[in-house]
Scaffold this active site. Structure first.
Site, short mmCIF file in Angstrom:
data_model
loop_
_atom_site.label_atom_id
_atom_site.label_comp_id
_atom_site.label_asym_id
_atom_site.label_seq_id
_atom_site.Cartn_x
_atom_site.Cartn_y
_atom_site.Cartn_z
N GLU A 44 94.70 47.42 6.28
CA GLU A 44 95.34 47.26 4.86
C GLU A 44 94.60 47.95 3.86
OE1 GLU A 44 96.37 42.97 4.95
OE2 GLU A 44 97.95 43.42 6.40
N GLU A 55 100.73 50.06 15.33
CA GLU A 55 101.38 51.33 16.17
C GLU A 55 100.96 52.57 15.84
OE1 GLU A 55 102.37 48.19 14.63
OE2 GLU A 55 104.03 47.55 16.09
N1 THU Z 1 102.33 45.33 11.06
C1 THU Z 1 101.84 45.97 12.24
O1 THU Z 1 100.71 46.46 12.16
N2 THU Z 1 102.74 46.07 13.18
C2 THU Z 1 103.74 45.50 13.20
O2 THU Z 1 104.53 45.64 14.28
C3 THU Z 1 104.45 44.65 12.35
C4 THU Z 1 103.70 44.68 11.01
C5 THU Z 1 101.19 44.92 9.72
C6 THU Z 1 101.32 45.64 8.66
C7 THU Z 1 100.53 44.65 7.69
O3 THU Z 1 98.99 44.91 7.81
C8 THU Z 1 100.80 43.34 8.56
O4 THU Z 1 101.08 43.35 9.90
C9 THU Z 1 101.96 42.48 7.96
O5 THU Z 1 102.99 43.02 7.71
#
Ligand code: THU
Length: 127
Positions: A44, A55
């Site tokens: 993030e 992903e």
């Molecule tokens: N996120 C992912 O990395 N993959 C997913 O399948 C769903 C969401 C992450 C984005 C963000 O850092 C956190 O999860 C919350 O949305």
């Protein structure tokens, strides 16, 4: 490597997630057509929109290594059962599905679930 083992690798990768804002770690383990395995996690940013999902991070690593045909991807979050990819990641993964298809594997308290990318992204946009 079987799909249960891929979930374990995704779990391990989720330990490296950089998630100070959402506190929602995600890991992914990607199997390509030629048998290679790549792992990745979400990371993030204080400018929230710059967040990269596990992903897409993992897909980028495979592509950077010349592997552009994806056979299966396992996704794990310690915070959620059956953590399927977000819409943006479904579109990105769809671009690189192998000729044999792309399985999307999640973890649940009842064991793993396996989806096809077509099931998760029906009527997809492709050029
Ligand atoms: N996120 C992912 O990395 N993959 C997913 O399948 C769903 C969401 C992450 C984005 C963000 O850092 C956190 O999860 C919350 O949305």
């Amino acid at each position: 490597m079987n799909y249960e083992e891929m979930i374990k690798f995704a779990e391990k990768a989720s330990e490296n997630a950089y998630v100070p804002y959402s506190k929602f770690p995600v890991g992914a383990c990607l199997l390509t057509e030629n048998g290679n395995i790549y792992t990745g996690c979400n990371f993030e940013n204080s400018s929230f929109g710059l967040t990269i999902c596990a992903e897409r991070n993992t897909a980028g690593t495979a592509i950077a290594n010349g592997d552009k045909s994806f056979r299966a991807i396992a996704i794990f979050s310690p915070k959620m059962d059956n953590c399927t990819p977000c819409g943006a990641c479904r579109q990105v993964l769809n671009e690189f599905k192998s000729h044999e298809g792309l399985d999307v594997i999640t973890n649940t308290s009842d064991g793993i679930k396996v989806y096809s990318i077509e099931e998760l992204l029906p009527q997809s946009f492709v050029l």
